[in-house]
Design a protein around this motif. Structure first.
Motif, PDB file in Angstrom:
ATOM      1  N   ILE A  34     -30.826  68.840  85.928  1.00 60.02           N
ATOM      2  CA  ILE A  34     -29.768  69.976  86.028  1.00 60.02           C
ATOM      3  C   ILE A  34     -28.764  69.312  86.828  1.00 60.02           C
ATOM      4  CG2 ILE A  34     -29.211  72.155  86.944  1.00 60.02           C
ATOM      5  CD1 ILE A  34     -31.978  73.240  86.176  1.00 60.02           C
ATOM      6  N   VAL A  35     -27.631  69.250  86.543  1.00 63.78           N
ATOM      7  CA  VAL A  35     -26.552  68.758  87.448  1.00 63.78           C
ATOM      8  C   VAL A  35     -25.692  70.107  87.983  1.00 63.78           C
ATOM      9  CG1 VAL A  35     -24.274  67.277  87.535  1.00 63.78           C
ATOM     10  CG2 VAL A  35     -26.266  66.678  86.372  1.00 63.78           C
ATOM     11  N   CYS A  36     -25.481  70.447  89.048  1.00 62.21           N
ATOM     12  CA  CYS A  36     -24.992  71.382  89.530  1.00 62.21           C
ATOM     13  C   CYS A  36     -23.869  71.100  90.435  1.00 62.21           C
ATOM     14  CB  CYS A  36     -26.008  72.264  90.298  1.00 62.21           C
ATOM     15  SG  CYS A  36     -26.932  71.636  91.574  1.00 62.21           S
ATOM     16  N   HIS A  37     -22.953  72.086  90.860  1.00 61.80           N
ATOM     17  CA  HIS A  37     -21.930  71.846  91.730  1.00 61.80           C
ATOM     18  C   HIS A  37     -22.142  72.427  93.121  1.00 61.80           C
ATOM     19  CE1 HIS A  37     -17.918  70.685  92.846  1.00 61.80           C
ATOM     20  NE2 HIS A  37     -17.557  71.944  93.189  1.00 61.80           N
ATOM     21  N   GLU A  38     -23.070  73.277  93.052  1.00 62.83           N
ATOM     22  CA  GLU A  38     -23.072  74.111  94.566  1.00 62.83           C
ATOM     23  C   GLU A  38     -24.694  73.692  94.976  1.00 62.83           C
ATOM     24  OE1 GLU A  38     -20.782  74.574  96.113  1.00 62.83           O
ATOM     25  OE2 GLU A  38     -19.165  75.067  94.647  1.00 62.83           O
ATOM     26  N   ALA A  39     -24.768  74.484  96.111  1.00 61.13           N
ATOM     27  CA  ALA A  39     -26.184  74.164  96.785  1.00 61.13           C
ATOM     28  C   ALA A  39     -27.213  74.798  95.687  1.00 61.13           C
ATOM     29  CB  ALA A  39     -25.883  74.663  98.331  1.00 61.13           C
ATOM     30  N   LEU A  40     -28.516  74.420  96.086  1.00 63.98           N
ATOM     31  CA  LEU A  40     -29.754  75.160  95.306  1.00 63.98           C
ATOM     32  C   LEU A  40     -30.421  75.940  96.009  1.00 63.98           C
ATOM     33  CD1 LEU A  40     -31.596  75.035  92.759  1.00 63.98           C
ATOM     34  CD2 LEU A  40     -32.789  72.798  94.217  1.00 63.98           C
ATOM     35  N   PHE A  41     -30.538  75.709  97.430  1.00 63.06           N
ATOM     36  CA  PHE A  41     -31.329  76.613  98.380  1.00 63.06           C
ATOM     37  C   PHE A  41     -30.458  77.653  99.317  1.00 63.06           C
ATOM     38  CE2 PHE A  41     -34.388  73.560  96.858  1.00 63.06           C
ATOM     39  CZ  PHE A  41     -35.336  74.514  96.092  1.00 63.06           C
ATOM     40  N   TRP A  42     -29.304  77.835  99.185  1.00 57.05           N
ATOM     41  CA  TRP A  42     -28.549  79.093  99.910  1.00 57.05           C
ATOM     42  C   TRP A  42     -28.083  78.532 101.169  1.00 57.05           C
ATOM     43  CZ3 TRP A  42     -34.217  80.659  99.206  1.00 57.05           C
ATOM     44  CH2 TRP A  42     -34.426  80.807  97.857  1.00 57.05           C
ATOM     45  N   ASN A  43     -27.842  77.274 101.517  1.00 56.18           N
ATOM     46  CA  ASN A  43     -27.349  76.937 102.764  1.00 56.18           C
ATOM     47  C   ASN A  43     -26.572  75.532 102.580  1.00 56.18           C
ATOM     48  OD1 ASN A  43     -29.233  74.806 104.411  1.00 56.18           O
ATOM     49  ND2 ASN A  43     -30.041  75.933 102.814  1.00 56.18           N
ATOM     50  N   HIS A  44     -25.563  75.377 103.277  1.00 51.71           N
ATOM     51  CA  HIS A  44     -24.725  74.370 103.295  1.00 51.71           C
ATOM     52  C   HIS A  44     -25.861  72.929 103.679  1.00 51.71           C
ATOM     53  CE1 HIS A  44     -21.275  71.764 103.279  1.00 51.71           C
ATOM     54  NE2 HIS A  44     -21.742  71.058 104.423  1.00 51.71           N
ATOM     55  N   GLY A  45     -26.014  71.743 102.807  1.00 48.93           N
ATOM     56  CA  GLY A  45     -26.855  70.654 102.863  1.00 48.93           C
ATOM     57  C   GLY A  45     -28.055  70.993 102.571  1.00 48.93           C
ATOM     58  N   ASP A  46     -28.282  72.026 101.902  1.00 51.55           N
ATOM     59  CA  ASP A  46     -29.739  72.551 101.332  1.00 51.55           C
ATOM     60  C   ASP A  46     -30.761  72.203 102.095  1.00 51.55           C
ATOM     61  OD1 ASP A  46     -30.229  73.449  98.415  1.00 51.55           O
ATOM     62  OD2 ASP A  46     -28.198  72.050  98.045  1.00 51.55           O
ATOM     63  N   HIS A  47     -30.809  72.389 103.413  1.00 52.93           N
ATOM     64  CA  HIS A  47     -32.148  72.261 104.332  1.00 52.93           C
ATOM     65  C   HIS A  47     -33.154  73.353 103.906  1.00 52.93           C
ATOM     66  CE1 HIS A  47     -29.572  69.889 106.725  1.00 52.93           C
ATOM     67  NE2 HIS A  47     -28.628  70.328 106.640  1.00 52.93           N
ATOM     68  N   THR A  48     -34.426  72.875 103.847  1.00 54.14           N
ATOM     69  CA  THR A  48     -35.345  73.774 103.198  1.00 54.14           C
ATOM     70  C   THR A  48     -36.593  73.846 104.503  1.00 54.14           C
ATOM     71  OG1 THR A  48     -36.822  71.894 102.535  1.00 54.14           O
ATOM     72  CG2 THR A  48     -35.214  72.899 100.857  1.00 54.14           C
ATOM     73  N   ASP A  49     -36.353  73.351 105.678  1.00 51.19           N
ATOM     74  CA  ASP A  49     -37.375  73.435 106.790  1.00 51.19           C
ATOM     75  C   ASP A  49     -37.647  74.954 107.222  1.00 51.19           C
ATOM     76  OD1 ASP A  49     -34.726  73.002 107.871  1.00 51.19           O
ATOM     77  OD2 ASP A  49     -35.292  72.941 109.594  1.00 51.19           O
ATOM     78  N   TRP A  50     -36.474  75.661 106.900  1.00 52.57           N
ATOM     79  CA  TRP A  50     -36.425  77.238 107.378  1.00 52.57           C
ATOM     80  C   TRP A  50     -37.056  78.163 106.371  1.00 52.57           C
ATOM     81  CZ3 TRP A  50     -32.784  80.637 105.158  1.00 52.57           C
ATOM     82  CH2 TRP A  50     -31.830  80.095 104.197  1.00 52.57           C
ATOM     83  N   LEU A  51     -37.335  77.715 105.209  1.00 49.13           N
ATOM     84  CA  LEU A  51     -37.725  78.526 104.200  1.00 49.13           C
ATOM     85  C   LEU A  51     -39.219  78.459 103.728  1.00 49.13           C
ATOM     86  CD1 LEU A  51     -34.665  77.504 101.547  1.00 49.13           C
ATOM     87  CD2 LEU A  51     -35.356  79.889 102.786  1.00 49.13           C
ATOM     88  N   LYS A  52     -40.077  77.673 104.495  1.00 46.48           N
ATOM     89  CA  LYS A  52     -41.463  77.415 104.155  1.00 46.48           C
ATOM     90  C   LYS A  52     -42.216  78.666 103.666  1.00 46.48           C
ATOM     91  CE  LYS A  52     -44.206  77.084 107.519  1.00 46.48           C
ATOM     92  NZ  LYS A  52     -45.003  76.525 108.892  1.00 46.48           N
ATOM     93  N   ASP A  53     -41.832  79.891 104.312  1.00 49.13           N
ATOM     94  CA  ASP A  53     -42.588  81.117 103.984  1.00 49.13           C
ATOM     95  C   ASP A  53     -41.809  82.106 103.356  1.00 49.13           C
ATOM     96  OD1 ASP A  53     -44.942  80.446 105.449  1.00 49.13           O
ATOM     97  OD2 ASP A  53     -43.711  80.893 107.466  1.00 49.13           O
ATOM     98  N   ASN A  54     -40.653  81.739 102.676  1.00 49.41           N
ATOM     99  CA  ASN A  54     -39.847  82.311 101.666  1.00 49.41           C
ATOM    100  C   ASN A  54     -40.173  82.579 100.467  1.00 49.41           C
ATOM    101  OD1 ASN A  54     -37.331  82.827 100.115  1.00 49.41           O
ATOM    102  ND2 ASN A  54     -36.360  83.251 101.969  1.00 49.41           N
ATOM    103  N   LYS A  55     -40.756  83.829  99.930  1.00 49.88           N
ATOM    104  CA  LYS A  55     -41.431  83.996  98.779  1.00 49.88           C
ATOM    105  C   LYS A  55     -40.143  83.595  97.440  1.00 49.88           C
ATOM    106  CE  LYS A  55     -44.577  87.427 100.032  1.00 49.88           C
ATOM    107  NZ  LYS A  55     -44.302  87.520 101.535  1.00 49.88           N
ATOM    108  N   THR A  56     -39.187  83.748  97.600  1.00 53.91           N
ATOM    109  CA  THR A  56     -37.924  83.275  96.635  1.00 53.91           C
ATOM    110  C   THR A  56     -38.066  81.935  96.396  1.00 53.91           C
ATOM    111  OG1 THR A  56     -36.633  85.598  96.841  1.00 53.91           O
ATOM    112  CG2 THR A  56     -35.602  83.638  95.764  1.00 53.91           C
ATOM    113  N   PHE A  57     -37.985  80.993  97.626  1.00 52.50           N
ATOM    114  CA  PHE A  57     -37.994  79.593  97.532  1.00 52.50           C
ATOM    115  C   PHE A  57     -39.329  79.281  96.974  1.00 52.50           C
ATOM    116  CE2 PHE A  57     -39.723  76.125  99.873  1.00 52.50           C
ATOM    117  CZ  PHE A  57     -38.594  75.022  99.546  1.00 52.50           C
TER     118      PHE A  57
END
Length: 282
Positions: free
Chosen positions: A66-89
């Motif tokens: 998938i070639v997308c234009h915007e972020a995948l995980f809802w924040n600038h830079g697509d940082h995922t360290d804060w999403l470990k326990d996020n059920k939607t993630f």
């Protein structure tokens, strides 16, 4: 061809230079956001935002990039360290993992430029919007240096233009600031109206007598207030707030016209819209 090779070919097709500065691979937001790029490429889906539904449709098509234009995980830079326990993630990554899909973001590169026939480059997102709208003959600015763009349209009204935009861009509606019955002639897409360059935007509207704005973001003060006061003072002006993704997604749809040339191989490619996120209660 591996997915990693396809990504490099797409990057090479773009200009790779933003305002005179080469894109820095370490600093760019255009990174692999998920998945293993060393697998063989089966198919490509382009979209503005790789939503859960876009991922499902890509998997159904058998595409694994998938070639997308915007972020995948809802924040600038697509940082995922804060999403470990996020059920939607967790749900979204499980869907990607199950389908074996790689997500690569093409933001800086496509804005840096796609080649035109005369060897110059133009912003791939806003050029694609112009092509999807069929507004090529109405362009009144330099397509190399002045994107987002300005157009002079045949005389119409905000209401009629809104209907055209809803049809061509597959919108559920458009928020209007000003009067739906105001005349439309000079149209400008100034980019973000978010407080950073709002004085300059107002000055340009006034100096060039622009009557209609198509906006990505649009806050409720500064330019919006000016548009209302201008209309109330007998100088009708309007903002058609189409939305960020709705305005930029046509550029990702237009990518299908040049992906075969960029890849140099026959790869199944399709566009899946992330769809208008707005619903309207009236």
């Amino acid at each position: 061809m591996k997915i990693s090779e396809a990504i490099e070919k797409i990057k090479a097709y773009h200009k790779g230079d933003l305002m005179g500065t080469p894109i820095d691979p370490a600093a760019t937001r255009d990174k692999i956001l998920y998945g293993d790029p060393d697998q063989e490429l089966k198919g490509i889906v382009t979209t503005c935002y790789a939503s859960v539904e876009v991922i499902r449709q890509a998997a159904a098509k058998g595409a694994n990039l998938i070639v997308c234009h915007e972020a995948l995980f809802w924040n600038h830079g697509d940082h995922t360290d804060w999403l470990k326990d996020n059920k939607t993630f967790q749900d979204k990554t499980a869907l990607l993992q199950e389908a074996g899909i790689v997500v690569w973001r093409d933001h800086d590169y496509i804005h840096s430029g796609i080649p035109l026939k005369d060897g110059v480059y133009t912003d791939g997102i806003f050029y694609g919007l112009m092509k999807i709208l069929g507004w090529e003959e109405y362009l009144t600015c330099d397509p190399v240096r002045e994107w987002p763009a300005k157009f002079t349209l045949p005389a119409t009204t905000v209401r009629a233009l809104g209907q055209e935009l809803m049809s061509r861009l597959r919108l559920n509606g458009i928020k209007v600031i000003g009067s739906p019955d105001s005349p439309v002639h000079k149209v400008w897409i100034p980019g973000h109206i978010d407080g950073r360059n709002d004085r300059e935007i107002i000055q340009t509207i006034e100096a060039e007598d622009i009557d209609t704005i198509l906006s990505l973001e649009c806050i409720d003060y500064t330019v919006s207030e000016y548009i209302r006061d201008s209309t109330m003072s007998g100088h009708p002006r309007t903002i058609l707030a189409t939305g960020h993704f709705n305005t930029e997604e046509p550029g990702m749809e237009y990518m299908l016209t040049y992906l075969p040339q960029a890849l140099g191989e026959d790869v199944p490619c399709s566009f899946v819209p992330c769809a208008d996120m707005y619903e309207f209660l009236i």
